[in-house]
Write an enzyme that holds these catalytic residues in place. Structure first.
Site, PDB file in Angstrom:
ATOM      1  CB  CYS A 100      -3.409 -68.235   0.890  1.00 17.78           C
ATOM      2  SG  CYS A 100      -3.525 -68.973  -0.750  1.00 17.78           S
TER       3      CYS A 100
ATOM      4  CG  HIS B  85      -6.592 -65.307   0.981  1.00 13.90           C
ATOM      5  ND1 HIS B  85      -5.629 -64.789   0.147  1.00 13.90           N
ATOM      6  CD2 HIS B  85      -6.884 -66.556   0.503  1.00 13.90           C
ATOM      7  CE1 HIS B  85      -5.343 -65.680  -0.795  1.00 13.90           C
ATOM      8  NE2 HIS B  85      -6.088 -66.750  -0.602  1.00 13.90           N
TER       9      HIS B  85
ATOM     10  CG  ASN C 252      -5.825 -67.175  -4.197  1.00 15.57           C
ATOM     11  OD1 ASN C 252      -4.896 -66.604  -3.635  1.00 15.57           O
ATOM     12  ND2 ASN C 252      -6.356 -68.295  -3.727  1.00 15.57           N
TER      13      ASN C 252
END
Length: 318
Positions: free
Chosen positions: A113, A245, A275
């Protein structure tokens, strides 16, 4: 002084949308449970025939069109991804081929990520040190739906598929990338897959210790912001927009609370996109620019954390 400047942004979302109610037909969960714990309402899912490189190419074309440059002017392509089309060649070279980009060198970055933060940092360094790079194309692209266990409700509800891209150029002036910081700790094994090419001969599925991920994410994202502020002699009130994020609204809210930063100045797209790993930040950045939230001259801080653990930040003047 010359700085790496984000000339344009682009994004791509697969057409298929999977709602929480639809996920409730797959695993034992419900819309309220998912919303309360994650803030996620829906996620985009790639079609069976779509590859990560396809998502990346669509986002890239979007960014290139906005930049009003020729593909042949691009000298560098970096793709941040955990879900490449193949083990080899790199997703970046496949993207290069599909774009018919003849004058670039290309490679992948894998930092989960945090991948886009890592990729931008590398591009920032390369574009300053290589005279042949007029423009760099940096992409975060993921098809996370292919590596989640659709019988594990603790993880399958969290992820989506997408791609985001930026065109970076070197330019004199006050705008541009001001600083970056990267960190990793290979001893913190709380988010991984249960397989890999050399161990199980397949990609495996995502495993996650949610409680530990939350704790480390809040601590390390907060520390990353504080490090950035200290290195640049800034205060938190100097930041116009924070783009974290997009993993989980609870993580975002906890970080913002620790920093005493107004939630109104945080870009949040997790409800719409879930996500999307390395695509998360460029997707949110493009959204914020298209919605006229981020304006010229704004001080923007990008922060991310991912498996590894990996984490870091990019501070830029837009």
């Amino acid at each position: 002084m010359s700085k790496s400047f984000i000339l344009s942004t682009g994004s791509y979302l697969p057409k298929k949308i999977l709602s929480n109610n639809e996920i409730a037909l797959i695993v034992e969960t419900n819309d309220e449970w998912i919303r309360q714990r994650t803030g996620i309402v829906q996620r985009h899912i790639a079609d069976e025939g779509e590859l990560t490189s396809d998502l990346a190419v669509n986002a890239a074309k979007n960014a290139i069109e906005k930049a009003k440059i020729s593909i042949d002017e691009i000298g560098l392509i970096i793709v941040a991804t955990t879900t490449p089309d193949k083990t080899l060649p790199s997703c970046a070279t496949i993207v290069q081929s599909k774009l018919k980009c003849k004058n670039a060198f290309s490679f992948d970055v894998q930092a989960a990520c945090s991948g886009f933060i890592y990729a931008v940092t590398v591009a920032d360094s390369l574009i300053k040190s290589h005279n042949r790079i007029k423009y760099a194309l940096v992409i975060g692209a993921e098809i996370m739906s292919r590596i989640v266990d659709w019988e594990d409700r603790s993880t399958c509800v969290l992820f989506g598929d997408s791609a985001g891209a930026v065109i970076i150029k070197s330019e004199m002036g006050s705008s541009g990338i001001i600083s970056t910081n990267l960190h990793s700790d290979g001893n913190v094994d709380i988010l991984c897959t249960n397989g890999g090419v050399s161990s199980t001969r397949d990609s495996g599925k995502i495993l996650m210790n949610g409680r530990e991920v939350f704790k480390h994410a809040v601590d390390k994202l907060t520390a990353s912001v504080e490090e950035t502020l200290k290195c640049n002699n800034l205060k938190i009130i100097d930041i116009d927009w924070l783009i974290p994020h997009q993993a989980n609204i609870r993580i975002i809210e906890a970080v913002v609370k620790k920093l005493d930063f107004p939630i109104e100045k945080v870009i949040n797209t997790v409800d719409k996109h879930a996500n999307t790993s390395a695509a998360s930040i460029p997707l949110a950045l493009d959204y914020a620019i298209q919605e006229s939230k981020i304006k010229s001259g704004n001080l923007v801080l990008l922060i991310s954390i991912g498996a590894g653990l990996t984490w870091g930040s990019v501070l830029l003047r837009y």
